[in-house]
Design a protein around this motif. Structure first.
Motif, PDB file in Angstrom:
ATOM      1  N   GLY A 170      17.736 -17.469  45.473  1.00 46.70           N
ATOM      2  CA  GLY A 170      16.580 -17.005  45.469  1.00 46.70           C
ATOM      3  C   GLY A 170      15.728 -17.145  44.006  1.00 46.70           C
ATOM      4  N   HIS A 171      16.478 -17.662  43.381  1.00 45.27           N
ATOM      5  CA  HIS A 171      15.776 -17.728  41.994  1.00 45.27           C
ATOM      6  C   HIS A 171      15.898 -19.361  41.546  1.00 45.27           C
ATOM      7  CE1 HIS A 171      15.006 -13.708  41.706  1.00 45.27           C
ATOM      8  NE2 HIS A 171      16.452 -13.533  42.059  1.00 45.27           N
ATOM      9  N   THR A 172      15.848 -20.025  42.638  1.00 41.49           N
ATOM     10  CA  THR A 172      15.516 -21.507  42.463  1.00 41.49           C
ATOM     11  C   THR A 172      14.027 -21.706  42.392  1.00 41.49           C
ATOM     12  OG1 THR A 172      17.503 -21.970  43.827  1.00 41.49           O
ATOM     13  CG2 THR A 172      15.977 -23.856  43.641  1.00 41.49           C
ATOM     14  N   VAL A 180       4.713 -14.994  40.089  1.00 41.94           N
ATOM     15  CA  VAL A 180       5.455 -14.522  39.389  1.00 41.94           C
ATOM     16  C   VAL A 180       6.714 -13.659  40.156  1.00 41.94           C
ATOM     17  CG1 VAL A 180       5.911 -12.479  37.711  1.00 41.94           C
ATOM     18  CG2 VAL A 180       3.836 -13.951  37.542  1.00 41.94           C
ATOM     19  N   CYS A 181       7.938 -13.800  39.842  1.00 47.09           N
ATOM     20  CA  CYS A 181       9.129 -13.244  40.648  1.00 47.09           C
ATOM     21  C   CYS A 181       9.439 -11.894  40.058  1.00 47.09           C
ATOM     22  CB  CYS A 181      10.164 -14.499  40.718  1.00 47.09           C
ATOM     23  SG  CYS A 181      11.702 -13.947  41.503  1.00 47.09           S
ATOM     24  N   GLY A 182      10.396 -11.086  40.683  1.00 47.81           N
ATOM     25  CA  GLY A 182      10.778  -9.967  40.340  1.00 47.81           C
ATOM     26  C   GLY A 182      11.671 -10.335  39.111  1.00 47.81           C
ATOM     27  N   CYS A 183      12.289 -11.439  38.887  1.00 50.35           N
ATOM     28  CA  CYS A 183      13.244 -11.784  37.989  1.00 50.35           C
ATOM     29  C   CYS A 183      12.173 -11.959  36.560  1.00 50.35           C
ATOM     30  CB  CYS A 183      14.097 -12.888  38.216  1.00 50.35           C
ATOM     31  SG  CYS A 183      13.383 -14.279  38.130  1.00 50.35           S
ATOM     32  N   GLY A 184      10.921 -12.127  36.773  1.00 51.62           N
ATOM     33  CA  GLY A 184      10.295 -12.577  35.388  1.00 51.62           C
ATOM     34  C   GLY A 184       9.894 -14.108  35.379  1.00 51.62           C
ATOM     35  N   GLY A 187       7.520 -18.956  40.349  1.00 48.15           N
ATOM     36  CA  GLY A 187       7.764 -20.063  41.223  1.00 48.15           C
ATOM     37  C   GLY A 187       9.128 -19.983  41.832  1.00 48.15           C
ATOM     38  N   CYS A 188       9.765 -18.714  41.652  1.00 49.39           N
ATOM     39  CA  CYS A 188      11.247 -18.883  42.482  1.00 49.39           C
ATOM     40  C   CYS A 188      11.075 -18.846  43.669  1.00 49.39           C
ATOM     41  CB  CYS A 188      11.881 -17.566  42.155  1.00 49.39           C
ATOM     42  SG  CYS A 188      12.322 -17.329  39.914  1.00 49.39           S
ATOM     43  N   VAL A 189      11.875 -19.235  44.727  1.00 45.96           N
ATOM     44  CA  VAL A 189      11.661 -19.279  46.052  1.00 45.96           C
ATOM     45  C   VAL A 189      11.367 -17.892  46.562  1.00 45.96           C
ATOM     46  CG1 VAL A 189      13.901 -19.570  46.763  1.00 45.96           C
ATOM     47  CG2 VAL A 189      12.323 -20.399  48.263  1.00 45.96           C
TER      48      VAL A 189
END
Ligand SMILES: [Zn+2]
Length: 331
Positions: A170-172, A180-184, A187-189
């Motif tokens: 998911g963080h590719t 922005v992704c939940g991981c910080g 552009g993560c999928v």
């Protein structure tokens, strides 16, 4: 391994942030007793473990068995897991569990051998042994939900990685400098194609005045949250906003699949999760040409199967049962 253990049923548990699902699974992989309960992680570890044990006992009794008939239990958990030690390292969805020795707590409570693994890893294992991936020894599983997780089966074995962190597909990053992704990261999928991202884009569209069937469907079903079922219904009815947003998500999943195939070279990619399974073939079909376009090795591209998952909500539970059996040496 005594034949007796091989033939005895095991219990698979799907532990999520909202519900605990336990199933007694026989040696053929069939669910013969089920039970369900709310997780209520806010009550703390002890209370959750007690609830899990109760759910297991109920499932065993629903299967008309007693705990002496059961060979082992295995639970999945959302988050980072140290499977070897049976410890949940960190689980944000369980009110930030940290270093919880779940296998030991559960095993002591039930008096049975107990194991723990990551939920998406077990979902992939379940699909490999009992679902869409049967007989195929190199499989990548992608599960699209509120986040996007994945699992790898390499040469018939679940690949956990050096630190047990493999499969975080998911963080590719598929769109540098994207949302922005939940991981910080950006552009993560997951930030582009998860159900959360789809919801975000649909509400943004509606707010901007785009017509959509979504508010009407939600009002009819008296829902506060946008469900996969509502998304699938609007998609099937040709809602242009929903089709556009899901189409964009499918494109990015296609890019992800292309990347994963270039790294792992699996024979099959299985895509599961609420929206994917609600739409079935309609979800995976547009993903294929995008993925193929990104394959660096075009030879036999079409032979790399990109399919939807088959086990639905039971994938993790069944995978947990398979894992328990394998840990006992009875797989
Ligand atoms: Zn991310």
């Amino acid at each position: 391994m005594a034949k007796e253990t091989r033939d005895r049923p095991v219990v698979g548990i799907d532990l999520g942030g909202t519900k605990i699902l336990a199933g007694v699974v026989d040696a053929k992989g069939k669910i013969i007793g089920l039970a369900k309960r709310a997780t209520k992680p806010e009550d703390g570890v002890e209370a959750v473990v007690e609830r899990m044990a109760k759910t297991v006992r109920e499932a065993v009794s629903n299967a008309e068995l007693s705990s002496g008939d059961i060979a082992a239990v295995c639970s999945c958990a959302p988050g980072t897991i140290d499977a070897e030690r049976g410890v949940v390292r960190f689980a944000p969805n369980l009110h930030n569990w940290e270093n919880v020795p779940l296998a030991k707590l559960l095993g002591d409570n039930l008096g049975l051998p107990a194991f723990v693994e990551n939920d998406v890893n077990l979902g992939t294992l379940g699909e490999y042994v009992l679902g869409a991936g049967q007989g195929i020894d190199n499989v990548v599983g992608i599960f699209v939900g509120t986040g996007i997780g994945g699992g790898l089966i390499l040469d018939g074995k679940l690949w956990g990685g050096w630190r047990g962190g493999a499969g975080e597909v998911g963080h590719t990053v598929v769109l540098a400098e994207g949302p922005v992704c939940g991981c910080g990261s950006r552009g993560c999928v997951e930030a582009l194609a998860s159900r959360t991202a789809i919801e975000r884009d649909i509400w943004a569209g509606i707010k901007a005045g785009r017509p959509s069937l979504i508010p009407e469907i939600m009002q009819r079903d008296k829902r506060q949250r946008l469900t996969s079922g509502a998304l699938a219904e609007a998609f099937e009815k040709g809602d242009p906003l929903v089709r556009e947003v899901i189409g964009r998500a499918q494109f990015y999943i296609g890019v992800l699949v292309g990347n994963l195939v270039n790294i792992v070279d699996p024979q099959m990619v299985i895509i599961g999760g609420g929206v994917a399974e609600a739409l079935g073939e309609k979800y995976v079909e547009p993903i294929r040409p995008v993925a193929y376009q990104y394959f660096i090795n075009k030879r036999g591209s079409g032979d790399v199967q990109i399919v939807s998952a088959k086990l639905g909500d039971n994938a993790a539970l069944l995978g947990a049962a398979v894992h328990a059996r394998r840990q006992l040496g009875a797989g």
